[in-house]
Design a protein around this motif. Sequence first.
Motif, short mmCIF file in Angstrom:
data_model
loop_
_atom_site.label_atom_id
_atom_site.label_comp_id
_atom_site.label_asym_id
_atom_site.label_seq_id
_atom_site.Cartn_x
_atom_site.Cartn_y
_atom_site.Cartn_z
N LEU A 65 -30.80 -10.87 24.75
CA LEU A 65 -30.81 -9.60 25.50
C LEU A 65 -31.49 -9.78 26.84
O LEU A 65 -30.98 -9.35 27.88
CB LEU A 65 -31.51 -8.52 24.67
N GLU A 66 -32.67 -10.41 26.83
CA GLU A 66 -33.41 -10.61 28.07
C GLU A 66 -32.61 -11.45 29.06
O GLU A 66 -32.57 -11.16 30.26
CB GLU A 66 -34.76 -11.27 27.79
N ALA A 67 -31.94 -12.49 28.56
CA ALA A 67 -31.16 -13.36 29.45
C ALA A 67 -30.02 -12.60 30.11
O ALA A 67 -29.58 -12.96 31.21
CB ALA A 67 -30.61 -14.54 28.65
N ARG A 68 -29.54 -11.56 29.47
CA ARG A 68 -28.43 -10.78 30.02
C ARG A 68 -28.90 -9.58 30.84
O ARG A 68 -28.09 -8.80 31.32
CB ARG A 68 -27.53 -10.29 28.87
N GLY A 69 -30.22 -9.41 30.95
CA GLY A 69 -30.74 -8.26 31.69
C GLY A 69 -30.56 -6.95 30.94
O GLY A 69 -30.37 -5.90 31.55
N LEU A 70 -30.66 -7.01 29.61
CA LEU A 70 -30.46 -5.84 28.77
C LEU A 70 -31.76 -5.53 28.02
O LEU A 70 -32.45 -6.45 27.58
CB LEU A 70 -29.33 -6.07 27.77
N ALA A 71 -32.05 -4.25 27.88
CA ALA A 71 -33.28 -3.82 27.21
C ALA A 71 -32.95 -2.80 26.14
O ALA A 71 -32.14 -1.89 26.35
CB ALA A 71 -34.26 -3.21 28.22
N VAL A 72 -33.58 -2.94 24.97
CA VAL A 72 -33.31 -2.07 23.83
C VAL A 72 -34.58 -1.31 23.47
O VAL A 72 -35.57 -1.91 23.06
CB VAL A 72 -32.81 -2.88 22.62
N GLN A 73 -34.52 0.00 23.61
CA GLN A 73 -35.61 0.87 23.16
C GLN A 73 -35.20 1.75 21.99
O GLN A 73 -36.04 2.37 21.36
CB GLN A 73 -36.08 1.78 24.31
N THR A 74 -33.90 1.81 21.73
CA THR A 74 -33.41 2.72 20.70
C THR A 74 -32.26 2.09 19.93
O THR A 74 -31.47 1.31 20.49
CB THR A 74 -32.99 4.07 21.31
N LEU A 75 -32.16 2.43 18.65
CA LEU A 75 -31.05 2.04 17.80
C LEU A 75 -30.34 3.28 17.30
O LEU A 75 -30.99 4.32 17.06
CB LEU A 75 -31.51 1.21 16.60
N ASN A 76 -29.05 3.17 17.10
CA ASN A 76 -28.28 4.22 16.45
C ASN A 76 -28.01 3.76 15.02
O ASN A 76 -27.18 2.88 14.79
CB ASN A 76 -26.97 4.47 17.20
N ALA A 77 -28.73 4.35 14.07
CA ALA A 77 -28.59 3.97 12.67
C ALA A 77 -27.90 5.08 11.87
O ALA A 77 -28.17 5.29 10.70
CB ALA A 77 -29.94 3.63 12.06
N PHE A 78 -27.02 5.82 12.54
CA PHE A 78 -26.21 6.85 11.86
C PHE A 78 -25.06 6.19 11.10
O PHE A 78 -25.01 6.26 9.88
CB PHE A 78 -25.72 7.86 12.90
N PRO A 79 -24.13 5.50 11.78
CA PRO A 79 -23.05 4.83 11.02
C PRO A 79 -23.61 3.60 10.29
O PRO A 79 -24.29 2.77 10.88
CB PRO A 79 -22.05 4.41 12.11
N TYR A 80 -23.29 3.49 9.02
CA TYR A 80 -23.76 2.39 8.18
C TYR A 80 -22.91 1.14 8.39
O TYR A 80 -23.40 0.02 8.36
CB TYR A 80 -23.70 2.85 6.72
N GLY A 81 -21.64 1.35 8.61
CA GLY A 81 -20.71 0.24 8.82
C GLY A 81 -19.29 0.77 8.92
O GLY A 81 -19.04 1.96 8.68
N GLY A 82 -18.36 -0.09 9.32
CA GLY A 82 -16.96 0.31 9.37
C GLY A 82 -16.66 1.43 10.34
O GLY A 82 -15.72 2.21 10.12
N PHE A 83 -17.41 1.51 11.43
CA PHE A 83 -17.28 2.65 12.34
C PHE A 83 -16.00 2.59 13.17
O PHE A 83 -15.66 3.56 13.84
CB PHE A 83 -18.51 2.72 13.25
N HIS A 84 -15.31 1.47 13.14
CA HIS A 84 -14.06 1.36 13.90
C HIS A 84 -12.87 1.05 12.99
O HIS A 84 -11.86 0.51 13.44
CB HIS A 84 -14.21 0.30 15.00
N GLU A 85 -13.00 1.44 11.71
CA GLU A 85 -11.84 1.36 10.82
C GLU A 85 -10.76 2.33 11.30
O GLU A 85 -11.02 3.24 12.09
CB GLU A 85 -12.25 1.70 9.39
N SER A 86 -9.54 2.15 10.81
CA SER A 86 -8.45 3.02 11.26
C SER A 86 -8.70 4.47 10.88
O SER A 86 -8.28 5.40 11.60
CB SER A 86 -7.12 2.53 10.68
N VAL A 87 -9.37 4.70 9.76
CA VAL A 87 -9.79 6.05 9.36
C VAL A 87 -11.25 6.00 8.97
O VAL A 87 -11.63 5.27 8.04
CB VAL A 87 -8.94 6.59 8.19
N VAL A 88 -12.08 6.78 9.66
CA VAL A 88 -13.51 6.86 9.35
C VAL A 88 -13.82 8.21 8.69
O VAL A 88 -14.34 8.27 7.58
CB VAL A 88 -14.36 6.67 10.62
N LYS A 89 -13.52 9.29 9.40
CA LYS A 89 -13.69 10.65 8.89
C LYS A 89 -15.03 10.82 8.14
O LYS A 89 -16.08 10.48 8.66
CB LYS A 89 -12.50 11.04 8.01
N HIS A 90 -14.98 11.30 6.87
CA HIS A 90 -16.21 11.62 6.14
C HIS A 90 -17.02 10.39 5.73
O HIS A 90 -18.20 10.52 5.37
CB HIS A 90 -15.89 12.43 4.88
#
Length: 366
Positions: A65-90
């Motif tokens: 991250l540092e080598a790319r000039g990117l900084a992380v202060q926050t994570l999004n831990a709402f989706p557990y996985g499979g967030f880009h499956e063809s159907v996510v819905k519920h």
Amino acid sequence: MLSYCTNVHPAQDLDAILRQLDTHAVAVREKLGEDRLGVGLWLAATVAEGLANDPGARRRLAAELEARGLAVQTLNAFPYGGFHESVVKHSVYQPRWTDPRRLKYTVDCVTVLADLLPADAEYGSISTLPLGWREPWTPSDDTRAKVAFDEVTRVLGETLVRRGRPVKLAVEPEPGCVLDTMADAVDWLAGRVDPRHVGVCLDTCHLAVSFADPRRTVARVVEAGLEVVKVQASSALHIERPDTEAARAALAEFAEPRYLHQVRELLPDGRVLASDDLPRALAELPATGPWRVHFHVPLHAAPQPPLTSTTDVLAESLAAVAEQAGPRRPHVEVETYTWNVLPERHRQDLADGIADELRWARKVSS
């Protein structure tokens, strides 16, 4: 630091995350002409577990991250996985906070974020789902969720002692969930959690969909002794007259199959009617009052008439937080995860679009 959320990228392992950062995040940083760009990482549960169990992998990610000039202060831990499956819905609301897997995932994210925080970060934040979808939910579920929050709070307290900087959990209410509105979240959290470690995530799309007043909402959070730990800068669809042929045709373009797009209708008497997805709303709501649709639309580019967006709610929310939330400003994360499911005529190059959104958000929040 303003960030954009990487849940827009379909990366399910660490190498894929790094490739996505190279392809998009670095390009966004360069388009903005900045030396450092904030990114709100989304880590699928399998990735978070691998990093949590491997200090060397966390050190590698921090260095990458540092080598790319990117900084992380926050994570999004709402989706557990499979967030880009063809159907996510519920399925995005699983596992719930009654399930030990949700607790483990969140604790893994705490471990990872504590090692990714840049030296100048005052604290870290992790947004999480509002307990789960509203059905089924029983009193015993409530008890189990409270026990899980007690355990994650213990971990957050230990992290503060060990690392000297807090990592805070931010509960993100969403239409249709157990904690449907910010008022629901405040009512559930106040008196149940330690506000030093657990607060709220104010998603401005979700707030707009609920037709809540931003200033009153933020005031209620503060009065309850809670903290707006994180703001997800997002915008909903708004349609003033959903009963016209042109309006229904425009809305139908956004009725895509991957994500759930909850709809709320404001009646003249102030009541709010609810529908759990846009196709259902088009079939079942009376359309006698304005609609707001849970579809995160780009901040900088208003949809074509007769549709509009709720960027006014976003701007007012940021102003209210600045006025009422005290000296510690929450993390602000642009979260338009829907770029790949927008109607074709509303899309643009992803890096260009994210850069344009960040320029817009920076101007509004300054």
